[in-house]
Motif scaffolding. Sequence first.
Motif, PDB file in Angstrom:
ATOM      1  N   GLN A 165      53.468 -20.633 -35.731  1.00 53.34           N
ATOM      2  CA  GLN A 165      52.249 -19.932 -35.305  1.00 53.34           C
ATOM      3  C   GLN A 165      52.187 -19.801 -33.793  1.00 53.34           C
ATOM      4  O   GLN A 165      51.157 -19.399 -33.240  1.00 53.34           O
ATOM      5  N   GLY A 166      53.270 -20.148 -33.121  1.00 54.21           N
ATOM      6  CA  GLY A 166      53.346 -19.941 -31.683  1.00 54.21           C
ATOM      7  C   GLY A 166      52.705 -21.019 -30.846  1.00 54.21           C
ATOM      8  O   GLY A 166      52.470 -20.831 -29.655  1.00 54.21           O
ATOM      9  N   GLY A 167      52.413 -22.180 -31.453  1.00 50.89           N
ATOM     10  CA  GLY A 167      51.858 -23.299 -30.688  1.00 50.89           C
ATOM     11  C   GLY A 167      50.558 -23.796 -31.290  1.00 50.89           C
ATOM     12  O   GLY A 167      50.028 -23.204 -32.241  1.00 50.89           O
ATOM     13  N   PRO A 168      50.023 -24.885 -30.746  1.00 53.35           N
ATOM     14  CA  PRO A 168      48.772 -25.448 -31.268  1.00 53.35           C
ATOM     15  C   PRO A 168      47.579 -24.571 -30.899  1.00 53.35           C
ATOM     16  O   PRO A 168      47.652 -23.781 -29.960  1.00 53.35           O
ATOM     17  N   THR A 169      46.491 -24.740 -31.639  1.00 55.25           N
ATOM     18  CA  THR A 169      45.264 -24.000 -31.365  1.00 55.25           C
ATOM     19  C   THR A 169      44.338 -24.850 -30.503  1.00 55.25           C
ATOM     20  O   THR A 169      44.095 -26.014 -30.816  1.00 55.25           O
ATOM     21  N   ASN A 170      43.831 -24.242 -29.444  1.00 53.83           N
ATOM     22  CA  ASN A 170      42.834 -24.906 -28.584  1.00 53.83           C
ATOM     23  C   ASN A 170      43.310 -26.244 -28.038  1.00 53.83           C
ATOM     24  O   ASN A 170      42.534 -27.199 -27.944  1.00 53.83           O
ATOM     25  N   GLN A 171      44.574 -26.331 -27.682  1.00 55.10           N
ATOM     26  CA  GLN A 171      45.043 -27.596 -27.102  1.00 55.10           C
ATOM     27  C   GLN A 171      44.393 -27.857 -25.746  1.00 55.10           C
ATOM     28  O   GLN A 171      44.081 -28.986 -25.407  1.00 55.10           O
ATOM     29  N   GLN A 172      44.182 -26.811 -24.978  1.00 56.49           N
ATOM     30  CA  GLN A 172      43.665 -27.007 -23.617  1.00 56.49           C
ATOM     31  C   GLN A 172      42.136 -27.073 -23.552  1.00 56.49           C
ATOM     32  O   GLN A 172      41.589 -27.625 -22.607  1.00 56.49           O
ATOM     33  N   GLY A 173      41.440 -26.521 -24.550  1.00 61.45           N
ATOM     34  CA  GLY A 173      39.984 -26.522 -24.515  1.00 61.45           C
ATOM     35  C   GLY A 173      39.430 -25.987 -25.818  1.00 61.45           C
ATOM     36  O   GLY A 173      40.139 -25.313 -26.563  1.00 61.45           O
ATOM     37  N   GLY A 174      38.150 -26.304 -26.111  1.00 63.03           N
ATOM     38  CA  GLY A 174      37.570 -25.888 -27.379  1.00 63.03           C
ATOM     39  C   GLY A 174      37.925 -26.868 -28.486  1.00 63.03           C
ATOM     40  O   GLY A 174      38.675 -27.815 -28.288  1.00 63.03           O
ATOM     41  N   ASP A 175      37.362 -26.607 -29.669  1.00 62.44           N
ATOM     42  CA  ASP A 175      37.568 -27.529 -30.790  1.00 62.44           C
ATOM     43  C   ASP A 175      38.899 -27.283 -31.479  1.00 62.44           C
ATOM     44  O   ASP A 175      39.255 -26.137 -31.775  1.00 62.44           O
ATOM     45  N   ARG A 176      39.600 -28.350 -31.777  1.00 61.70           N
ATOM     46  CA  ARG A 176      40.849 -28.247 -32.529  1.00 61.70           C
ATOM     47  C   ARG A 176      40.532 -28.039 -34.003  1.00 61.70           C
ATOM     48  O   ARG A 176      39.623 -28.664 -34.555  1.00 61.70           O
ATOM     49  N   PRO A 177      41.307 -27.186 -34.705  1.00 60.64           N
ATOM     50  CA  PRO A 177      41.091 -26.983 -36.142  1.00 60.64           C
ATOM     51  C   PRO A 177      41.405 -28.255 -36.929  1.00 60.64           C
ATOM     52  O   PRO A 177      42.370 -28.966 -36.623  1.00 60.64           O
ATOM     53  N   VAL A 178      40.604 -28.512 -37.953  1.00 57.08           N
ATOM     54  CA  VAL A 178      40.731 -29.774 -38.669  1.00 57.08           C
ATOM     55  C   VAL A 178      42.112 -29.944 -39.307  1.00 57.08           C
ATOM     56  O   VAL A 178      42.673 -31.050 -39.308  1.00 57.08           O
ATOM     57  N   ASP A 179      42.688 -28.887 -39.836  1.00 55.16           N
ATOM     58  CA  ASP A 179      44.004 -29.022 -40.466  1.00 55.16           C
ATOM     59  C   ASP A 179      45.096 -29.358 -39.448  1.00 55.16           C
ATOM     60  O   ASP A 179      46.035 -30.098 -39.766  1.00 55.16           O
ATOM     61  N   GLU A 180      44.964 -28.820 -38.257  1.00 60.45           N
ATOM     62  CA  GLU A 180      45.952 -29.155 -37.226  1.00 60.45           C
ATOM     63  C   GLU A 180      45.817 -30.621 -36.811  1.00 60.45           C
ATOM     64  O   GLU A 180      46.816 -31.322 -36.616  1.00 60.45           O
ATOM     65  N   VAL A 181      44.570 -31.072 -36.683  1.00 57.30           N
ATOM     66  CA  VAL A 181      44.369 -32.471 -36.281  1.00 57.30           C
ATOM     67  C   VAL A 181      44.911 -33.409 -37.358  1.00 57.30           C
ATOM     68  O   VAL A 181      45.641 -34.362 -37.068  1.00 57.30           O
ATOM     69  N   ARG A 182      44.579 -33.120 -38.605  1.00 57.71           N
ATOM     70  CA  ARG A 182      45.081 -33.999 -39.686  1.00 57.71           C
ATOM     71  C   ARG A 182      46.606 -33.989 -39.731  1.00 57.71           C
ATOM     72  O   ARG A 182      47.244 -35.007 -39.971  1.00 57.71           O
ATOM     73  N   THR A 183      47.185 -32.844 -39.514  1.00 52.50           N
ATOM     74  CA  THR A 183      48.651 -32.756 -39.523  1.00 52.50           C
ATOM     75  C   THR A 183      49.251 -33.591 -38.398  1.00 52.50           C
ATOM     76  O   THR A 183      50.222 -34.336 -38.600  1.00 52.50           O
ATOM     77  N   GLU A 184      48.665 -33.475 -37.217  1.00 54.42           N
ATOM     78  CA  GLU A 184      49.195 -34.238 -36.077  1.00 54.42           C
ATOM     79  C   GLU A 184      49.045 -35.738 -36.309  1.00 54.42           C
ATOM     80  O   GLU A 184      49.957 -36.521 -35.998  1.00 54.42           O
ATOM     81  N   ILE A 185      47.893 -36.131 -36.858  1.00 57.23           N
ATOM     82  CA  ILE A 185      47.686 -37.558 -37.168  1.00 57.23           C
ATOM     83  C   ILE A 185      48.755 -38.031 -38.159  1.00 57.23           C
ATOM     84  O   ILE A 185      49.280 -39.147 -38.051  1.00 57.23           O
ATOM     85  N   ASN A 186      49.101 -37.166 -39.096  1.00 63.53           N
ATOM     86  CA  ASN A 186      50.086 -37.544 -40.109  1.00 63.53           C
ATOM     87  C   ASN A 186      51.524 -37.472 -39.604  1.00 63.53           C
ATOM     88  O   ASN A 186      52.436 -37.995 -40.254  1.00 63.53           O
ATOM     89  N   ALA A 187      51.737 -36.812 -38.468  1.00 64.58           N
ATOM     90  CA  ALA A 187      53.096 -36.761 -37.916  1.00 64.58           C
ATOM     91  C   ALA A 187      53.425 -38.025 -37.123  1.00 64.58           C
ATOM     92  O   ALA A 187      54.579 -38.316 -36.856  1.00 64.58           O
ATOM     93  N   TYR A 188      52.388 -38.758 -36.755  1.00 61.85           N
ATOM     94  CA  TYR A 188      52.549 -40.053 -36.074  1.00 61.85           C
ATOM     95  C   TYR A 188      52.743 -41.164 -37.108  1.00 61.85           C
ATOM     96  O   TYR A 188      52.379 -41.021 -38.277  1.00 61.85           O
ATOM     97  N   GLY A 189      53.198 -42.309 -36.638  1.00 62.43           N
ATOM     98  CA  GLY A 189      53.171 -43.508 -37.461  1.00 62.43           C
ATOM     99  C   GLY A 189      54.539 -44.021 -37.852  1.00 62.43           C
ATOM    100  O   GLY A 189      55.467 -44.055 -37.036  1.00 62.43           O
ATOM    101  N   ILE A 190      54.642 -44.406 -39.112  1.00 58.71           N
ATOM    102  CA  ILE A 190      55.848 -45.043 -39.626  1.00 58.71           C
ATOM    103  C   ILE A 190      56.334 -44.262 -40.838  1.00 58.71           C
ATOM    104  O   ILE A 190      55.528 -43.806 -41.643  1.00 58.71           O
ATOM    105  N   THR A 191      57.641 -44.116 -40.953  1.00 61.35           N
ATOM    106  CA  THR A 191      58.252 -43.590 -42.173  1.00 61.35           C
ATOM    107  C   THR A 191      59.025 -44.728 -42.829  1.00 61.35           C
ATOM    108  O   THR A 191      59.815 -45.407 -42.159  1.00 61.35           O
ATOM    109  N   ILE A 192      58.788 -44.920 -44.100  1.00 63.20           N
ATOM    110  CA  ILE A 192      59.576 -45.894 -44.862  1.00 63.20           C
ATOM    111  C   ILE A 192      60.317 -45.114 -45.939  1.00 63.20           C
ATOM    112  O   ILE A 192      59.698 -44.367 -46.719  1.00 63.20           O
ATOM    113  N   VAL A 193      61.639 -45.243 -45.971  1.00 64.38           N
ATOM    114  CA  VAL A 193      62.450 -44.382 -46.831  1.00 64.38           C
ATOM    115  C   VAL A 193      63.717 -45.125 -47.261  1.00 64.38           C
ATOM    116  O   VAL A 193      64.329 -45.847 -46.466  1.00 64.38           O
ATOM    117  N   ARG A 194      64.069 -44.939 -48.503  1.00 65.80           N
ATOM    118  CA  ARG A 194      65.315 -45.546 -48.995  1.00 65.80           C
ATOM    119  C   ARG A 194      66.495 -44.647 -48.626  1.00 65.80           C
ATOM    120  O   ARG A 194      66.464 -43.432 -48.842  1.00 65.80           O
TER     121      ARG A 194
END
Length: 725
Positions: A165-194
């Motif tokens: 989509q050519g980059g994040p929405t409203n990264q520099q100002g304004g409200d971030r879309p909820v789906d983008e925020v949830r996605t970013e939160i889910n891209a962080y953290g730990i992966t456990i995989v066999r």
Amino acid sequence: MSKEIEDHRILNRSGNEPFSSVLERHISRRGVMHGGMGMAAMTMMSGFGLVGCSDDDDNDGGGDTPDVEPLALGFESIRGSKTDAIVVPEGYTAQVLIPWGTPLNNSVGQWSTDRRMTPEYQAASVGMNHDGMYHFPLSEESASREFIMALNNEYIDQSALWAPQGGPTNQQGGDRPVDEVRTEINAYGITIVRLSKNSDNIWSSDTGSRYNRRITTGTPIELSGPVRGSDYVVTAYSNDGTRTRGTNNNCANGFTPWGTYLTCEENWPGIFIKNSDRYADDDRLGILRERSIWGWETAASQGSNGEFARFDATPAAASARGDYRNEPRTFGYVVEIDPYGNTTSVSTETAALKRTLLGRFRHEGCWPGKLTEGEPVVFYTGHDARNEYIYKFVSAANWDPADANRPGEDYDRLAIGSKYMDEGTLYVARFDADGSGEWLALTPDATTQDGRRLSDALGIGADDMAGVLINTCDAADMLGATPMDRPEWGTVDPASGDVYMTLTNNSDRTAEGMAATYTDDASSIEALGAGYDTAPVNAANPRPDNEAGQVIRWREPSAGATTFEWNIFVFGAAAGDTDNFSGLTELNQFASPDGLWYDDRGDGRGILWIETDNGYDGVLDYTNDQVLAVVPSTVSIGPGDQAVVNPDDQAQLRRFAVGPNGCEVTGIFATPDRTSLFINIQHPGNWPADPNQNVQSATEATSGTVRPRASTVVIQKLDGGAVGV
Ligand code: FEO
Ligand code: CA
Ligand code: CA
């Protein structure tokens, strides 16, 4: 970590003597030693690194024993590289494994380079920007062919994440879309995989394995140790202060002898803001104002139960029970995870506990010390920020070999963790000029440098250990800890107990010294000055503006010891630098050491692997980030006397691998048989070559432009032998 999320502010306002000053006096002292130092001091250092002072021929004090043939590296140092490919020595292969977006189960479809990332797909696939990692066997017999991998996903690369989509929405100002925020939160953290390898020695992930799961910055996690249940961590989400949501900026890692993974929260302050009523620890750790690094708090009105409101810690209710003023205090810890997934000890679905007794700061990683039956279990940790500290945790319980991991059995490993990690003593290091050092206990009744009781100096209750931990950094200041040049990874030689730690760089300390120009305007990302009255500067100081970093090493008489002896193992530098104290050449010049692993090969023999995260042009102009190897017992302090690795040792420190353009090389371990070496390529610029495949060659150069994917890389010998030798 990318330069994008590094925090260049100096937040340590203490006037403790910076490490460079200690080092300067230490080096001067060594010069004296070569001129004929007194026997008392020479005896103190014997066995740990000084020529003529050691009582064996190895004279580095670590690794090989005198009657065992030292290891010899079995590859030639490779030249630097600046391509969109990995380079390994002749006779080796390298493959890509579990790049970002590789699905963990069969429910969300396949990766393709034009995939638009969603919260659901990201939560069920490998996270972004691989960092620390470790392997957990399913059986002793199969441990080199299959295992559970726990992998940190340190942070997000928004341009790759939102490429379609050519980059994040409203990264520099304004409200971030909820789906983008949830996605970013889910891209962080730990992966456990066999993971497992096939008969052709190709490694792949087992999609749909029952072990596969993600722990993200949104996953419920319990607190453990003294901070659990304290008023410091009461929030609207957890009125009893026992739990929080998520772990974040999981950088380096560690493991325990009882079979659990340790993941460490490093640059987490950037995801929070607090605009008023700031605590001292908010300022010290760098909680932002106005807008956080990704603006997740701007989605507050679209979430429930504080899903996004928690990223704004500005008080909004009558008490902490009604808002998230304390949410940042639920971050900054070492987190213990049972990779096998047993949840007996926790009330959440996440087999993880934040071990608060190991301190609260920007934790890089957490490494177990030498393990001895009947002695305490020890962990070393470091605070990766300019002029912050190195810590040691000593368990109250003594090690019982009956607690060692039993692969293949399902039992409550976190309960064993509570035994060793919830009771004990946290110490901070003071490095003295004479080559000795002291561990200073961080307890409420400790005595500060100015003679006060620590609890009084911090303004907390007389027995408030939780208060000491919440304010770990300030407590360390008050005890007189030595500010370091950004502690990154540590590692321990399990035979000698020698501890190595990378001090990656510290460019904010100027040659002239710094006046106390600190400001608490935490909204600025620029360097604001330090609280130091002076930084030591004179012609003899080898590292006044330390761009290339070094590896420090220390040894302690026993696990629970409160004293140690230290020296500098190797200085990073470009070959032509005037402060190239280790005498590096084109074939091994490096800067900003970061990842580190002592690869124990038995009989007291081992290889020290060093990974870099370099921003220093002197080396960057020659090569991308890299992996180097050295057998510690084959190098020694020599002429010049500044570091263990010296100009005579250049054939012993070898460049083993070079990463693709734009990357940092981080995370490292090998299978027990040492035939597969695993590293991570974080934030590559234009790699791997095939944008649609999850398993492919890592050494094929990309043609054209691809959506980059951080990946694990497995390096093996073509003949199937042990790597490195
Ligand atoms: Fe995430 Fe200090 O590196
Ligand atoms: Ca790092
Ligand atoms: Ca780094």
